[in-house]
Design an enzyme around this catalytic site. Structure first.
Site, PDB file in Angstrom:
ATOM      1  N   HIS A   3      -0.770  -7.837   6.087  1.00  0.00           N
ATOM      2  CA  HIS A   3       0.075  -6.820   5.456  1.00  0.00           C
ATOM      3  C   HIS A   3      -0.110  -5.464   6.160  1.00  0.00           C
ATOM      4  O   HIS A   3      -0.644  -5.416   7.267  1.00  0.00           O
ATOM      5  CB  HIS A   3      -0.179  -6.768   3.961  1.00  0.00           C
ATOM      6  CG  HIS A   3      -0.207  -8.137   3.346  1.00  0.00           C
ATOM      7  ND1 HIS A   3       0.919  -8.897   3.183  1.00  0.00           N
ATOM      8  CD2 HIS A   3      -1.253  -8.907   2.917  1.00  0.00           C
ATOM      9  CE1 HIS A   3       0.594 -10.073   2.659  1.00  0.00           C
ATOM     10  NE2 HIS A   3      -0.720 -10.114   2.499  1.00  0.00           N
ATOM     11  N   GLU A  47      -4.855  -5.115  -0.949  1.00  0.00           N
ATOM     12  CA  GLU A  47      -5.213  -6.068   0.094  1.00  0.00           C
ATOM     13  C   GLU A  47      -5.032  -5.461   1.473  1.00  0.00           C
ATOM     14  O   GLU A  47      -5.852  -5.683   2.377  1.00  0.00           O
ATOM     15  CB  GLU A  47      -4.356  -7.321  -0.052  1.00  0.00           C
ATOM     16  CG  GLU A  47      -4.645  -8.384   0.986  1.00  0.00           C
ATOM     17  CD  GLU A  47      -3.710  -9.570   0.904  1.00  0.00           C
ATOM     18  OE1 GLU A  47      -3.909 -10.529   1.666  1.00  0.00           O
ATOM     19  OE2 GLU A  47      -2.768  -9.529   0.078  1.00  0.00           O
ATOM     20  N   HIS A  63      -7.106 -11.803   5.184  1.00  0.00           N
ATOM     21  CA  HIS A  63      -6.407 -11.645   3.910  1.00  0.00           C
ATOM     22  C   HIS A  63      -7.405 -11.669   2.757  1.00  0.00           C
ATOM     23  O   HIS A  63      -8.587 -11.968   2.933  1.00  0.00           O
ATOM     24  CB  HIS A  63      -5.400 -12.776   3.706  1.00  0.00           C
ATOM     25  CG  HIS A  63      -4.199 -12.694   4.590  1.00  0.00           C
ATOM     26  ND1 HIS A  63      -3.024 -12.098   4.198  1.00  0.00           N
ATOM     27  CD2 HIS A  63      -3.997 -13.131   5.865  1.00  0.00           C
ATOM     28  CE1 HIS A  63      -2.151 -12.165   5.182  1.00  0.00           C
ATOM     29  NE2 HIS A  63      -2.712 -12.796   6.213  1.00  0.00           N
ATOM     30  N   GLU A 101      -8.816 -16.138   3.721  1.00  0.00           N
ATOM     31  CA  GLU A 101      -8.699 -15.463   2.438  1.00  0.00           C
ATOM     32  C   GLU A 101     -10.133 -15.212   1.979  1.00  0.00           C
ATOM     33  O   GLU A 101     -10.844 -16.129   1.577  1.00  0.00           O
ATOM     34  CB  GLU A 101      -7.941 -16.331   1.433  1.00  0.00           C
ATOM     35  CG  GLU A 101      -6.506 -16.641   1.829  1.00  0.00           C
ATOM     36  CD  GLU A 101      -5.524 -15.527   1.472  1.00  0.00           C
ATOM     37  OE1 GLU A 101      -5.962 -14.499   0.923  1.00  0.00           O
ATOM     38  OE2 GLU A 101      -4.324 -15.700   1.746  1.00  0.00           O
TER      39      GLU A 101
END
Length: 295
Positions: free
Chosen positions: A83, A120, A176, A258
């Site tokens: 992101h 995030e 992430h 993640e």
């Protein structure tokens, strides 16, 4: 060094584990979509969340480049911070669809956040800066797909893959944090499945990417004490997917990680700790170093 001596018993057998690609769920642009996912939230980060989060060891603005010597001299690593903090102000741009080979998907998403508003995007950029510092000390040349303010949003998931390809990266990692339900916690590493469709052809990178991901997972567990996910991967910490453009379009060994679930209070306490983020960067770095050494 031999990784087998380092990986805890709970992680043995990972090399032969393979989950069904789409079984991890469908979600926004290139991230996992766990049950009750908060991915795509448009909550703006609160100032207090950032003030409680120590900055990275480096400011992230200097040119990337390895030292003149070191065990990773001549190696190129691409770090893809998931992101972008600017995505919140560019929702129209990130909502447009791009071709990921198997289908069309959003350019990018805003990502998730903790319940207190620590996003995030800020987490991934902080860990990326810490990881870059560690790898450059080993002599690697390190490139980031974006650095928070450049570009102002994105880049799109297909461009993120192309950046690694153009750099001829020896390894690439997309960072992430998940946005699942309270009680769902732990990390997982996402591996590319075998895809040969349209612009996507992962067949040559599936094997080396699995090796990279397994090494990262073992070192991440050891250095952070964060358990493997209790809601994806059957406790292995490894999940294979074929619906992520950042993996489908990569021609170099690449995995996603993640690092934890931002919506779980126990995981959120770790993810918002600068000391823990340094451990996370250390675990990822040691996994990459092990992979590039081939031992």
């Amino acid at each position: 060094m031999a990784l087998a001596a380092l990986v805890p018993g709970a992680l043995l057998g990972w090399v032969v584990y393979e989950a069904v690609g789409a079984g991890a769920g469908s979600g926004g642009a290139d991230r996992t979509a766990a049950p009750a996912s908060a991915s795509g939230t448009s909550a703006v980060p609160s100032p207090s969340a950032d003030s409680a989060s120590p900055s990275a060891p480096d400011d992230g603005k200097r040119p990337s480049g390895g030292s003149a010597s070191g065990p990773l001299r001549g190696k190129v690593v691409v770090i893809d911070p998931g992101h972008n903090p600017g995505n919140f102000q560019h929702t129209a741009e990130i909502d447009r669809k791009v071709d990921i080979g198997t289908n069309w998907k959003e350019c990018d998403t805003t990502g998730t956040s903790t319940n207190d508003g620590y996003t995030e995007a800020r987490f991934t950029l902080d860990v990326a800066h810490r990881l870059r510092t560690l790898l450059e000390k080993q002599g690697a040349t390190v490139k980031l797909t974006h650095d928070g303010d450049s570009p102002a949003w994105g880049p799109c998931v297909d461009e993120r893959a192309r950046i690694g390809n153009a750099a001829h990266a020896d390894a690439a990692i997309s960072i992430h944090a998940d946005g699942s339900a309270q009680g769902n916690r732990g990390f997982h590493v996402i591996l590319p499945g075998s895809v040969h469709s349209g612009a996507a052809d992962t067949r040559r990178i599936v094997g080396p990417s699995r090796d990279l991901g397994t090494r990262i997972a073992g070192n991440f567990l050891r250095d952070t004490d964060e358990p493997p996910s209790n809601y994806l991967g059957d406790g292995t910490g490894l999940v294979t997917r074929t619906d992520l453009g950042g993996l489908n379009l990569s021609t170099v060994p690449k995995v996603f990680i993640e690092c934890g679930n931002m919506r779980d209070s126990k995981d959120a306490a770790l993810l918002t700790s600068g000391a823990w983020r340094q451990k996370a960067a250390q675990g990822i770095s040691e996994g990459i170093v092990s992979f590039l050494h081939g031992s």
